[in-house]
Design a protein around this motif. Structure first.
Motif, PDB file in Angstrom:
ATOM      1  N   SER A 308       0.859  -1.181   0.000  1.00  0.00           N
ATOM      2  CA  SER A 308       0.000   0.000   0.000  1.00  0.00           C
ATOM      3  C   SER A 308       0.897   1.233   0.000  1.00  0.00           C
ATOM      4  O   SER A 308       2.082   1.157   0.336  1.00  0.00           O
ATOM      5  N   LEU A 309       0.296   2.390  -0.350  1.00  0.00           N
ATOM      6  CA  LEU A 309       1.030   3.651  -0.368  1.00  0.00           C
ATOM      7  C   LEU A 309       0.296   4.675   0.469  1.00  0.00           C
ATOM      8  O   LEU A 309      -0.879   4.966   0.221  1.00  0.00           O
ATOM      9  N   ASP A 310       0.963   5.217   1.488  1.00  0.00           N
ATOM     10  CA  ASP A 310       0.419   6.300   2.297  1.00  0.00           C
ATOM     11  C   ASP A 310       1.152   7.569   1.897  1.00  0.00           C
ATOM     12  O   ASP A 310       2.364   7.706   2.120  1.00  0.00           O
ATOM     13  N   PRO A 381      -9.068  12.860   5.791  1.00  0.00           N
ATOM     14  CA  PRO A 381      -8.444  11.718   5.116  1.00  0.00           C
ATOM     15  C   PRO A 381      -9.064  11.474   3.745  1.00  0.00           C
ATOM     16  O   PRO A 381     -10.213  11.822   3.481  1.00  0.00           O
ATOM     17  N   ALA A 382      -8.222  10.846   2.872  1.00  0.00           N
ATOM     18  CA  ALA A 382      -8.676  10.476   1.533  1.00  0.00           C
ATOM     19  C   ALA A 382      -8.123   9.091   1.220  1.00  0.00           C
ATOM     20  O   ALA A 382      -7.013   8.746   1.628  1.00  0.00           O
ATOM     21  N   LEU A 401      -4.331   3.283  -1.718  1.00  0.00           N
ATOM     22  CA  LEU A 401      -3.711   4.594  -1.578  1.00  0.00           C
ATOM     23  C   LEU A 401      -4.415   5.352  -0.462  1.00  0.00           C
ATOM     24  O   LEU A 401      -5.641   5.247  -0.306  1.00  0.00           O
ATOM     25  N   SER A 402      -3.657   6.176   0.305  1.00  0.00           N
ATOM     26  CA  SER A 402      -4.258   6.984   1.369  1.00  0.00           C
ATOM     27  C   SER A 402      -3.486   8.284   1.502  1.00  0.00           C
ATOM     28  O   SER A 402      -2.318   8.386   1.114  1.00  0.00           O
TER      29      SER A 402
END
Length: 739
Positions: A308-310, A381-382, A401-402
């Protein structure tokens, strides 16, 4: 000579006759000579025949003495037996490599005795006798005369490692025969070892190389080892190759090691095996290296370096730094990424650059990078999903994605920057504005620039904010100062651009204090000055502004500036405080007649700019005397010789405007004695004022007949310095009296 008879010795009934023959040859050297008569004795011995000599019986005693003596002399004079001498006690061949031949060594054999030496055959004996070969010799069976030599040349050809011992045996007429000469040397040879003896490269895709495997070669022998080549054998020999060779470039010293690297590139699927042989000059050779590996059929497989990508927190309206996601083809066949997209409710806040991955297929083990950015448009948050479509199993590949949207805040203190009063041309003190981030997102300040009509008068003295990002609850400072170029008030604003909204405009205010110059009088008229003289006038400079006046320079300008001079430029030495004044002195000294004009230019820091003071003066000729003589010549006519005529008068006048000084009045010329000065009003006067005059008389008394002439010389201070007045007359002879 006759001898008396003596009784015979016991046991001897016959005399011992020793005849001496004078014609016999001399005895050889070392012979014992018992007796020899002299010539005189022979003469004495020639008497008439005598009776037969009587027997002397004392000879046995003489012989008993002489025989041992002769034996002793013979033993002393006997030649020495043969003596064998060698040029070296032994032959040492040093270290010789197995299978090679040493350089030949030479042994010289010499007979140093006094009798010939007979030599027998030469022989090599000992444990290593087979390793020694005689390559040349001329000693066997030879008879060496005293002082004569022969030679033996031998080489060592070792057949085993280690010390090699033998001996050369020389037989002959010697006290101890055979004579033994040690022969020594060392057999050396390399001995190679290889580690490991078996290598398994594991599983690798067909056509793809496995990581290189190292092989260490060591020389355990006693001479350098030369590695010549690596040979592969077996059904799969073509799948294995030499990758790096650090052994064959130079011989390997004893106890040293080197490294080879082998590589496996399978050409087919399945078990692949071969054997590698290392060729060298070691006598025993090298053992084989068993090689193995597994070939795999190619297949593509996509992997990503993150599940995942933060993208973290980011200020609203601004794109944060890109986060990268690396895709790798972990398979053994090419892989094609057909498309990449972002899906989900907040997908519009994320962007992806997939050009590096979709441009071309990924080769096995190759990688490419996706760049993902987050630009929030609202706080909070998105979340979204990155979807990767490809032609391998498991498509599409999805990565969550976050991100978090944050808004910065800004506060400026003080709200207005008062920069105070500053003298024109100087810099005022810096006043700082403090900028604080009051929000939750980083506050990025792009720039801080003065603006407004007077923007050029405001300077940034220190900027700790522009180009900087402030974390929440942190602050920075921007310092501003005033540099006025004129007197009066200044207004402007400091425009701060940032990412929290519209630019902040911080008011700026200050006052410029300007000096002012006043000059008195406003011009200088020096009047009329004769040439060669001069006149000085005073000029005052007054500081009438609110700041000290600085005079930077004074200079004369204009066409007539060469007639003027600045005597005292003291006003340029230090600033003039408000209300104070200083004086200048200027001089007019004309060098030509007429009116001359110029100007004094004063360079200062006052508001009015450079000041110009007009200067004027007139140059006049100085008063000069002018001589005038009336008449210009005197003619006395004819006079009898020796008689004086009447007195003629000359008038000397001053037609100038200065006193005429008469230095001298004198007569000159060839007949000056015929003329006489008669004192007039000029006598005793050395000076004639302007428009004045005086007289002088001249009388003529000729001393000879004929034309007589002279000159009156007048020396004075007028132009020319002297004047000449011609004097003429005629002398006549007096007729004799009648009678």
């Amino acid at each position: 000579m006759h001898t008396s008879p003596k009784p015979p010795l016991d046991g001897a009934d016959q005399p011992l006759d020793l005849p001496l023959d004078p014609t016999a040859p001399p005895p050889p050297p070392g012979s014992l000579i018992l007796d020899r008569p002299s010539a005189a004795a022979e003469e004495d011995a020639a008497p008439p025949p005598a009776p037969a000599p009587a027997r002397w019986r004392g000879w046995p005693i003489v012989l008993a003495v002489l025989i041992p003596l002769a034996a002793a002399v013979a033993w002393v004079l006997k030649p020495d037996p043969p003596l064998l001498v060698l040029s070296a006690p032994l032959l040492d061949f040093g270290s010789v490599r197995l299978g090679s031949t040493s350089p030949p060594l030479t042994l010289t054999v010499e007979n140093r005795g006094e009798r010939p030496l007979e030599l027998g055959p030469l022989a090599v004996a000992g444990d290593a006798a087979a390793d020694v070969r005689l390559v040349a010799e001329d000693c066997s069976g030879r008879v060496l005369d005293p002082g004569e030599t022969c030679i033996v040349r031998a080489v060592l050809e070792p057949t085993a490692r280690g010390r090699r011992l033998a001996e050369l045996r020389i037989a002959g007429e010697l006290p101890a025969s055979p004579r033994r000469v040690p022969l020594i040397g060392d057999g050396i040879a390399p001995r190679a070892s290889v580690e490991p003896r078996e290598i398994d490269f594991g599983e690798h895709t067909v056509g793809h190389a496995a990581p290189p495997a190292a092989v260490v070669v060591r020389n355990l022998g006693t001479s350098p080892l030369r590695v010549e080549a690596l040979v592969f054998e077996g059904l799969a020999a073509g799948d294995f190759a030499l990758h790096d060779d650090r052994c064959s470039a130079a011989p390997l010293a004893p106890l040293a090691s080197c490294r080879l690297e082998l590589v496996f590139v399978p050409t087919a699927a399945g078990r692949r095996q071969a054997r590698a042989w290392l060729r060298s000059d070691a006598p025993e050779g090298l053992p084989a290296i068993e090689l193995a590996g597994q070939g795999l059929a190619p297949a593509a497989r996509l992997t990503a370096d993150a599940a995942s990508l933060d993208l973290g927190a980011q200020a609203l309206g601004e794109a944060g730094p890109p986060r990268t996601l690396t895709l790798t083809n972990a398979g053994t066949a090419p892989l094609t990424v057909t498309s990449v997209e972002v899906v989900g409710a907040a997908s519009s806040r994320f962007a992806v650059d997939a050009a590096a991955c979709t441009a071309a297929p990924l080769a096995p083990q190759a990688a490419c990078t996706l760049a993902v950015t987050f630009r929030p448009d609202r706080q909070g948050p998105a979340a979204a999903t990155l979807r990767i479509h490809h032609d391998a199993a498991g498509s599409p590949h999805e990565v969550p994605l976050s991100g978090l949207g944050l808004a910065p805040g800004i506060r400026v203190r003080p709200p207005v920057l008062e920069l105070g009063e500053v003298p024109v041309g100087s810099r005022g003190g810096a006043v700082a504005a403090v900028i604080e981030n009051t929000g939750l997102a980083p506050l990025r300040i792009a720039s801080a620039i003065p603006a407004g009509d007077d923007a050029r008068a405001f300077e940034i003295a220190g900027d700790g904010c522009s180009g900087r990002t402030l974390a929440p609850e942190t602050r920075c400072e921007i310092a501003v100062r005033l540099r006025p170029r004129r007197g009066g008030s200044y207004r402007g604003e400091l425009v701060v651009r940032h990412n929290a909204g519209d630019p902040e405009r911080i008011p700026l205010a200050g006052t410029g204090l300007a000096p002012q110059l006043a000059v008195t009088p406003e011009g200088l008229d020096f009047g009329t000055v004769v040439l060669g003289a001069g006149r000085e006038l005073r000029l005052e400079l007054i500081s009438r502004g609110r700041a000290p006046l600085r005079v930077d320079g004074l200079r004369l300008a204009g066409r007539g500036r060469r007639h003027f001079a600045l005597v005292d430029p003291g006003c340029t030495r230090r600033p003039l405080p408000p209300g104070r004044r200083c004086a200048l002195r200027l001089r007019f000294a004309p060098t030509a007649v007429g009116e001359h004009g110029a100007r004094l230019e004063i360079v200062h820091d006052g508001e009015s700019g450079p000041a110009s003071v007009p200067l004027v003066g007139r140059g006049a000729e100085p008063p000069r005397p002018q001589l005038a003589v009336e008449p210009e010549s005197l003619d006395f006519g004819s006079r009898p010789i020796g008689s004086a005529g009447e007195i003629l008068t000359l008038t000397i006048a001053n037609a100038g405007d200065a006193d005429l000084e008469l230095a001298a009045l004198r007569l000159a010329g060839p007949h000056a004695a015929d003329f006489q000065l008669v004192p007039g009003s000029c006598a005793g006067r050395g000076r004639v004022p302007p428009a004045g005059s005086c007289t002088v008389g001249v009388r003529f008394r000729p001393s000879a007949a004929g034309r007589r002439g002279a000159r009156l010389v007048i020396e004075h201070n007028a132009a020319g310095g002297s004047d000449l007045v011609p004097l003429t007359g005629v002398g006549e002879e007096t007729p004799p009296a009648p009678g």
